[in-house]
Design an enzyme around this catalytic site. Structure first.
Site, PDB file in Angstrom:
ATOM      1  CG  LEU A  40      22.397  33.378  92.786  1.00 45.78           C
ATOM      2  CD1 LEU A  40      21.176  33.956  93.508  1.00 45.78           C
ATOM      3  CD2 LEU A  40      22.461  31.891  92.974  1.00 45.78           C
ATOM      4  CG  ASP A  41      23.342  29.522  86.885  1.00 45.18           C
ATOM      5  OD1 ASP A  41      24.477  30.033  86.841  1.00 45.18           O
ATOM      6  OD2 ASP A  41      23.141  28.304  86.973  1.00 45.18           O
ATOM      7  CE  LYS A  42      17.486  36.207  81.476  1.00 48.09           C
ATOM      8  NZ  LYS A  42      17.511  36.522  80.052  1.00 48.09           N
ATOM      9  CG  HIS A 122      25.629  27.245  84.085  1.00 50.06           C
ATOM     10  ND1 HIS A 122      24.416  27.803  84.389  1.00 50.06           N
ATOM     11  CD2 HIS A 122      26.054  27.877  82.958  1.00 50.06           C
ATOM     12  CE1 HIS A 122      24.113  28.727  83.499  1.00 50.06           C
ATOM     13  NE2 HIS A 122      25.095  28.796  82.625  1.00 50.06           N
TER      14      HIS A 122
END
Length: 175
Positions: A40-42, A122
């Protein structure tokens, strides 16, 4: 393990400079080789699975096994029916072409549910950017049959129930 990942943490086993999701768990999980399933993206939040079963990890992240990942995102400008059609077809993002996904408009298009099989770098943000929109928030709600436990606060975690594990193994063609 099911974790409600908060925004601001890296989805990684370790990082020398930044806190990771593993910092939320007792050290025993690192000691037994628990690793995040996918990423999961930051700045994204939501459901993150962690396992020490490498085959399960691979199968849940591989598009070949069709483990749907469901996200809720908010956008800077409303999505349209043209975006729904674009998400339903393969989308050329330059370095790769996505598999068809599903986009459901909510709240006059300012929010949306997105279902994908992949989860490349992303990917959802890039798909919306391809359509001229910017994702403001992103939350993963489910992976395959497993839904984020709504009783878990951000940063909270719990061990999966036996039935949840069996459902994941079935989704991964391991049962």
């Amino acid at each position: 393990v099911m974790l409600h990942k908060p925004a601001g943490l890296l989805t990684a086993a370790r990082d020398k400079k930044q806190p990771t999701v593993m910092d939320l768990l007792p050290d025993v999980y690192t000691a037994i080789g628990c690793m995040p399933v996918g990423r999961l993206d930051k700045d994204a939040e939501g459901l993150l699975l962690l396992t020490n079963n490498g085959d399960l990890n691979h199968r849940l992240t591989s598009p070949k096994h069709h483990a749907d990942k469901l996200y809720r995102g908010t956008l800077d400008i409303p999505a349209t029916e043209a975006d729904v059609a674009a998400f339903a077809a393969p989308m050329d993002l330059g370095d790769f072409t996505t598999q068809p996904g599903r986009l459901e408009l909510l709240e006059d298009g300012r929010a949306a549910l997105v279902t994908i099989h992949e989860g490349k770098f992303h990917q959802i943000k890039r798909m919306f950017a391809h359509q001229g929109k910017t994702v403001q928030t992103l939350k993963r709600l489910s992976i395959g049959p497993l839904k984020l436990d709504e009783t878990l606060a951000e940063g909270g975690w719990r061990v999966l129930e036996k039935e949840e594990i069996q459902a994941l193994l079935t989704t991964a063609d391991m049962m």
